[in-house]
Design a protein around this motif. Sequence first.
Motif, PDB file in Angstrom:
ATOM      1  N   LEU A 190     120.074 106.927  19.659  1.00  0.00           N
ATOM      2  CA  LEU A 190     119.192 106.140  18.421  1.00  0.00           C
ATOM      3  C   LEU A 190     118.540 106.836  17.591  1.00  0.00           C
ATOM      4  O   LEU A 190     118.444 106.549  16.170  1.00  0.00           O
ATOM      5  N   ILE A 191     117.894 108.164  18.120  1.00  0.00           N
ATOM      6  CA  ILE A 191     116.776 108.874  17.610  1.00  0.00           C
ATOM      7  C   ILE A 191     117.982 109.681  16.525  1.00  0.00           C
ATOM      8  O   ILE A 191     117.650 109.884  15.371  1.00  0.00           O
ATOM      9  N   LEU A 192     118.944 110.267  16.992  1.00  0.00           N
ATOM     10  CA  LEU A 192     120.166 111.011  16.114  1.00  0.00           C
ATOM     11  C   LEU A 192     120.512 109.990  14.810  1.00  0.00           C
ATOM     12  O   LEU A 192     120.634 110.540  13.769  1.00  0.00           O
ATOM     13  N   LYS A 193     120.677 108.828  15.073  1.00  0.00           N
ATOM     14  CA  LYS A 193     121.184 107.870  14.218  1.00  0.00           C
ATOM     15  C   LYS A 193     120.229 107.621  13.012  1.00  0.00           C
ATOM     16  O   LYS A 193     120.503 107.819  12.044  1.00  0.00           O
ATOM     17  N   GLN A 194     118.870 107.523  13.390  1.00  0.00           N
ATOM     18  CA  GLN A 194     118.059 107.359  12.530  1.00  0.00           C
ATOM     19  C   GLN A 194     117.671 108.926  11.827  1.00  0.00           C
ATOM     20  O   GLN A 194     117.368 108.895  10.648  1.00  0.00           O
ATOM     21  N   VAL A 195     118.008 109.832  12.406  1.00  0.00           N
ATOM     22  CA  VAL A 195     117.725 111.058  11.594  1.00  0.00           C
ATOM     23  C   VAL A 195     118.725 111.172  10.694  1.00  0.00           C
ATOM     24  O   VAL A 195     118.732 111.554   9.462  1.00  0.00           O
ATOM     25  N   ASN A 196     119.819 110.605  10.791  1.00  0.00           N
ATOM     26  CA  ASN A 196     120.945 110.782   9.778  1.00  0.00           C
ATOM     27  C   ASN A 196     120.710 109.923   8.818  1.00  0.00           C
ATOM     28  O   ASN A 196     120.890 110.100   7.660  1.00  0.00           O
ATOM     29  N   ASP A 197     120.434 108.667   9.233  1.00  0.00           N
ATOM     30  CA  ASP A 197     120.160 107.233   8.205  1.00  0.00           C
ATOM     31  C   ASP A 197     119.159 107.622   7.266  1.00  0.00           C
ATOM     32  O   ASP A 197     119.201 107.377   5.932  1.00  0.00           O
ATOM     33  N   PHE A 198     118.180 108.387   7.910  1.00  0.00           N
ATOM     34  CA  PHE A 198     116.791 108.513   6.971  1.00  0.00           C
ATOM     35  C   PHE A 198     116.946 110.000   6.494  1.00  0.00           C
ATOM     36  O   PHE A 198     115.821 110.474   5.857  1.00  0.00           O
ATOM     37  N   LYS A 199     118.063 110.744   6.559  1.00  0.00           N
ATOM     38  CA  LYS A 199     118.055 112.136   5.882  1.00  0.00           C
ATOM     39  C   LYS A 199     116.958 113.060   6.352  1.00  0.00           C
ATOM     40  O   LYS A 199     116.373 113.485   5.318  1.00  0.00           O
TER      41      LYS A 199
END
Length: 395
Positions: free
Chosen positions: A102-111
Motif C-alpha cells: 500500500l505504501i509503495l503504491k502511494q509513493v508511485n501514485d504521488f510521485k
Amino acid sequence: MIELSPIRQELSVPYIYDVHFTFGLFREDNLSLIKTLPTDAKETPAKILIVVDEGVAQTHQELLAQIAAYAKCHQDKLQLVRDPLLVPGGEQSKNTVDSLDLILKQVNDFKIDRHSYLLAIGGGAMLDMAGYAAALAHRGIRLIRVPTTVLAQCDSGVGVKNGINAFGKKNFLGTFAPPAAVLNDFEFLTTLEDRDWRSGIAEAVKVALIKDPPFFDFIASHAAALAKRDLAIMQKVIYRCAQLHLDHIRGGNDPFEKGSSRPLDFGHWSAHKLEQLTDYELRHGEAVAMGIALDCVYSNLSNLLSSDDLERILSTLETLGFQLYSSAMLTHKPPPENRLSLFEGLQEFREHLGGELTLLLLTQIGTGMNVHQVNETLYARAIHLLKERGTHENR
Ligand SMILES: NC(=O)c1ccc[n+]([C@@H]2O[C@H](COP(=O)([O-])OP(=O)(O)OC[C@H]3O[C@@H](n4cnc5c(N)ncnc54)[C@H](O)[C@@H]3O)[C@@H](O)[C@H]2O)c1
Ligand SMILES: [Zn+2]
C-alpha cells in the motif's frame, strides 16, 4: 588474455541524522519538524507522504486534524501529497506485505522521489515496515520516523534497521538504511496500553546491563515509579537508552552489522523465538525481558554472574511488572527429537547474523562476554528455575 589487475573500489558514505525530543510535535508553534527539512535554493516546500499507525490514530483522535492544520500553517515549508495514510499497527504490519504494498503504491501514485519524504508515525513494528518501504522505493527515499511507543523511541526508531517478517522468521527481509531524522514526541506515550508502556523498558534494561551500570542503578531505583507510569522518569530512561544505542551504532565500528557479534541483541536469541512461538501474543519487549532473565540465570549457572547481581536484575524486571517465564519456553518438538523448540532460536539467530554463533552473557552488571557454544541442559535448568520463581511469585 592479457593480465588485467582488479580495479579496487572503496566507498565510505557519511550518514548524519538528528534524534529530536519534543512534546506536541504537531502544535503549530513546534518547529522540530520544520527544522529537519532542508530548504533548497528555490525554497520549494518539501513534499511529504505521511503514514500513521491506526493504533495511534485511534487513541489520538485529534491527530489528523492537527496535522492538517500544521501543514496549512507551514505550507511554505511542507506540502502533504494526500491525507495521512492509515495502516494497521503492531506485528501484523510486518507479517504480511499488505501495508508495504500500500505504501509503495502511494509513493508511485504521488510521485514521491528521493528528494521527498516519507514521514511514518507509529510503533516499532509499523516503523520497521514503513522504513523497509522507504528503503525499497527508488532504492531509498528519505524517511522521517516519529516513534510513538517507548520501545520505538528508545531503540528501534532511532537506529538504522528496518524489515518485515517472512518464512515464519523475524526480520527475514530488511535493509540497513539510516533515517533522515527521528522526532520523538513524548506526548504520544500517554495513550499507550500498560504493556506497551512497559515493554520498551526491557531494551533500556538490556543496554544498561551490557554497557552502563549507573544507568541500571537508575532504572532499578525508579522501577516502581516507572511501573506507575511516571513520565518524567520515563523521559530520562528513553533519552539515555536512545543515546546508548546511537553511541553503539556509531562507535562500534560496525553500523551495518557485518561481524557476528551483536551485543545489542543481548537476550534476543530466545526473545525472537518466543515471539514466534506465541504467535506474536508477546510484545517484543515482553519477550526481551524474558530473554534477558533467561540469559542472566544461565550466566549465573555457568558461574559467570554472581547470585547477588542476578537477584538484582530479576527483581528489577519483576518490579517493572514483567513476567519472566512463559509456557512457550517449554514447548517440545515431537519425538524422536523431543528438543525444546526454543533452542531452534539459537540456530535461527546464527543464521540471521551469519558466521559463528555468538551470544553475549553477563559477567557482572555492565559487562558482557561473548560465547560461541551453549549447554542446552543448563539452559533447560535455567528455564525451570524461572518457572519455579514465577510460581512462587504468583502465590
Ligand atoms: N529496527 C530495529 O532495530 C528494532 C529494534 C527493536 C525492535 N524492533 C521491532 O519493533 C517492534 C515492536 O515495536 P513496539 O514495541 O513499538 O510495538 P508495536 O509497534 O507492535 O506496537 C504495539 C501496539 O501499540 C499501538 N500503538 C503505537 N503507538 C501507540 C500510542 N502512542 N498509543 C496507543 N497505542 C499505540 C500499535 O498500534 C500496536 O497495536 C517489533 O517488530 C520488533 O521486532 C525493531
Ligand atoms: Zn529488541
